[in-house]
Design a protein around this motif. Structure first.
Motif, PDB file in Angstrom:
ATOM      1  N   ARG A   1      -6.596  -4.465  -5.593  1.00  0.00           N
ATOM      2  CA  ARG A   1      -5.529  -3.570  -5.156  1.00  0.00           C
ATOM      3  C   ARG A   1      -6.018  -2.121  -5.042  1.00  0.00           C
ATOM      4  O   ARG A   1      -5.651  -1.395  -4.120  1.00  0.00           O
ATOM      5  CB  ARG A   1      -4.357  -3.669  -6.140  1.00  0.00           C
ATOM      6  CG  ARG A   1      -3.203  -2.713  -5.858  1.00  0.00           C
ATOM      7  CD  ARG A   1      -2.391  -3.180  -4.662  1.00  0.00           C
ATOM      8  NE  ARG A   1      -1.321  -2.252  -4.376  1.00  0.00           N
ATOM      9  CZ  ARG A   1      -0.119  -2.268  -4.973  1.00  0.00           C
ATOM     10  NH1 ARG A   1       0.149  -3.190  -5.875  1.00  0.00           N
ATOM     11  NH2 ARG A   1       0.802  -1.405  -4.639  1.00  0.00           N
TER      12      ARG A   1
ATOM     13  N   GLU B   1      -5.925  -0.013  -1.599  1.00  0.00           N
ATOM     14  CA  GLU B   1      -5.198   1.254  -1.470  1.00  0.00           C
ATOM     15  C   GLU B   1      -6.080   2.326  -0.842  1.00  0.00           C
ATOM     16  O   GLU B   1      -5.639   3.100   0.011  1.00  0.00           O
ATOM     17  CB  GLU B   1      -4.714   1.728  -2.844  1.00  0.00           C
ATOM     18  CG  GLU B   1      -3.567   0.922  -3.429  1.00  0.00           C
ATOM     19  CD  GLU B   1      -2.218   1.347  -2.864  1.00  0.00           C
ATOM     20  OE1 GLU B   1      -2.180   2.209  -1.967  1.00  0.00           O
ATOM     21  OE2 GLU B   1      -1.202   0.786  -3.318  1.00  0.00           O
TER      22      GLU B   1
ATOM     23  N   PRO C   1       0.832  -1.209   0.000  1.00  0.00           N
ATOM     24  CA  PRO C   1       0.000   0.000   0.000  1.00  0.00           C
ATOM     25  C   PRO C   1       0.866   1.259   0.000  1.00  0.00           C
ATOM     26  O   PRO C   1       1.836   1.357   0.746  1.00  0.00           O
ATOM     27  CB  PRO C   1      -0.790  -0.111   1.312  1.00  0.00           C
ATOM     28  CG  PRO C   1      -0.686  -1.550   1.724  1.00  0.00           C
ATOM     29  CD  PRO C   1       0.635  -2.022   1.210  1.00  0.00           C
ATOM     30  N   LYS C   2       0.513   2.218  -0.841  1.00  0.00           N
ATOM     31  CA  LYS C   2       1.268   3.479  -0.896  1.00  0.00           C
ATOM     32  C   LYS C   2       1.318   4.153   0.471  1.00  0.00           C
ATOM     33  O   LYS C   2       2.350   4.690   0.878  1.00  0.00           O
ATOM     34  CB  LYS C   2       0.612   4.435  -1.885  1.00  0.00           C
ATOM     35  CG  LYS C   2       1.003   4.245  -3.314  1.00  0.00           C
ATOM     36  CD  LYS C   2       0.551   5.410  -4.167  1.00  0.00           C
ATOM     37  CE  LYS C   2      -0.923   5.678  -4.059  1.00  0.00           C
ATOM     38  NZ  LYS C   2      -1.382   6.737  -4.983  1.00  0.00           N
TER      39      LYS C   2
ATOM     40  N   GLU D   1       5.909   4.263  -5.117  1.00  0.00           N
ATOM     41  CA  GLU D   1       4.638   4.026  -5.787  1.00  0.00           C
ATOM     42  C   GLU D   1       4.744   3.100  -6.986  1.00  0.00           C
ATOM     43  O   GLU D   1       3.757   2.822  -7.658  1.00  0.00           O
ATOM     44  CB  GLU D   1       4.015   5.364  -6.207  1.00  0.00           C
ATOM     45  CG  GLU D   1       3.713   6.274  -5.013  1.00  0.00           C
ATOM     46  CD  GLU D   1       2.958   7.537  -5.406  1.00  0.00           C
ATOM     47  OE1 GLU D   1       2.328   7.549  -6.493  1.00  0.00           O
ATOM     48  OE2 GLU D   1       2.990   8.509  -4.621  1.00  0.00           O
TER      49      GLU D   1
END
Length: 465
Positions: free
Chosen positions: A369, A373, A233-234, A277
């Motif tokens: 995804r 996120e 996850p960013k 990222e």
């Protein structure tokens, strides 16, 4: 002079990792021997829970003694030696002893129960089994990896593959905190031994960040970390910089057991956005392309498709499983990852999700995804994963598993849906929300989505058929 930046064949999503350095054709055991010649007295391995500390010279002596013992057992070149264990000094010792004698090491998932262990022992034709702590293209590893789908397959790796991943490429001290995963002991060991770099899955990193933040601990010597093994996850990646500000070299890697465990990573000199990222670009001498899963044709830059890779990282095949090998590697030796990805004009790759995890709701494609996120942006959510569950009318629906930072916090399904409705298209909003204390994980820290789906169906009373 060779341009060391990755080469992208515009306008297509194909990238090659260029390098001035050549590949190494050497056995793992010889890499250790070479390291001993220059750094015999430098620390190589510390096992905190075993109270063991070894230099490279001492490790090499232990490897030679074990190798003699393996010969005395009657093992011959090409025989398979099983290793059923969690983290241990003896793991490394066995690895190098097998490499020295030309034995094939078979790494076995330490969480396996009797029936699963029996399957691997028979399938891999194991001649000897080690259970420490438990009551050129020469074959090196037959690795029954920590997979997240169905019956395990042994990825058959070579010395050539592992030797070019940097094993023993430079002197470093490896720290093992404990036999089984325990975040408190990991943080304590990192501080005691002044660790500078950390390698871990996103789940492990999230646990460490949460522990450091809630206990007031710090990791003052940590300079950097590499994370991967499952979607990163960013929000988690940027959170590292906030909670451990001295840890400035944060990078996201991508790989698979079938690809030597590593296939892409960014450079330390790359921009922060590209380091956090994306999963970087192909390793040196590796090729990566993004193709249309239906036609197999390379897609244009920025388009989504399946990620394929080719090069020295690749497995020889699946052990005694030609059918699965042919399904995974095409006739031009491209490994089909099953991961959906995009590539930009500089070769940086973003993982979108798994082809098999794609949720199709009423004809609309949903990438788990993307929803994961978003959920990680919620201030009360520690970790979150999404899977598809069956629906009579729409085919599939979205189910979110959520772990809260504070278990005593009261958060409702309706609040989660409302949070999502304001930020994503209506059909991506989770139909079901399950609040959990943990996730079904492999020993490597990867979430088992197929188990999530099975358990979700059981909890929600849904019929898988």
């Amino acid at each position: 002079m060779v341009d060391a930046r990755p080469h992208v064949t515009l306008p297509y999503s194909y990238c090659y990792g260029r390098s001035e350095l050549g590949l190494s054709y050497i056995r793992l055991a010889d890499l250790l021997s070479n390291r001993v010649q220059t750094d015999a007295n430098k620390p190589a391995f510390v096992s905190e829970y075993e109270n063991i500390s070894k230099t490279y010279g001492e490790l090499n002596d232990d490897v030679n003694r074990l190798a003699k013992g393996l010969i005395d057992l009657g093992l011959n070149r090409g025989d398979v030696v099983g290793l059923w264990s969690c983290n241990s000094y003896y793991w490394s010792q066995i690895q190098y002893a097998c490499a020295r004698l030309g034995l094939i090491q078979c790494s076995i998932n330490p969480a396996y129960q009797a029936d699963e262990l029996n399957y691997v022992l028979r399938n891999a034709q194991v001649k000897a089994l080690f259970m420490p702590g438990v009551g050129s293209k020469q074959q090196e590893f037959n690795k029954f990896g920590h997979g997240t789908t169905g019956k395990p397959k042994g990825a058959y790796l070579s010395h050539f593959t592992l030797g070019n991943l940097g094993i023993c490429a430079f002197p470093m001290e490896m720290i093992v905190a404990n036999y089984k995963y325990n975040v408190k002991l990991i943080v304590e060991a990192m501080n005691k031994h002044e660790c500078t770099y950390l390698y871990g899955t996103p789940t492990m990193i999230i646990d460490i960040l949460n522990y450091v933040e809630t206990t007031g601990n710090t990791l003052p010597t940590l300079k950097g970390l590499v994370t991967g093994g499952s979607p990163v996850p960013k929000e988690m990646a940027y959170r590292v910089l906030k909670i451990i500000p001295n840890c400035t070299d944060v990078r996201v890697a991508y790989g698979a057991t079938e690809a030597g465990s590593a296939g892409t990573i960014s450079y330390q000199s790359d921009t922060l956005v590209n380091r956090l990222e994306t999963v970087g670009h192909p390793l040196d001498h590796m090729e990566t392309k993004i193709v249309d899963p239906g036609t197999g044709k390379t897609v244009l830059i920025g388009e989504t498709g399946e990620l394929l890779s080719r090069g020295h990282n690749q497995m020889i095949g699946y052990w005694r499983n030609e059918k699965s090998t042919q399904a995974a590697i095409d006739d031009k030796m491209w490994y089909k990852s099953g991961d959906l990805a995009t590539m930009d004009e500089h070769g940086f790759i973003k993982i979108i999700g798994r082809t098999k995890e794609l949720i199709i709701r009423g004809g609309e494609n949903i990438y788990p995804r993307e929803v994961e996120e978003l959920l990680h942006k919620h201030p009360d959510i520690l970790d979150a994963y999404v899977c598809g569950v069956p629906d009579v009318r729409l085919g599939e629906e979205v189910c979110a598993w959520i772990q809260l930072k504070d278990p005593n916090k009261k958060l409702t399904e309706a609040e989660i849906r409302e949070f999502c409705k304001q930020r994503i298209t209506y059909f991506k909003v989770p139909r079901y929300v399950l609040f959990v204390d943990s996730f079904p994980l492999t020993p490597a820290g990867k979430v088992k989505k197929f188990v999530m789906r099975e358990q979700s169906c059981r909890i929600l009373g849904l019929n898988e058929k």
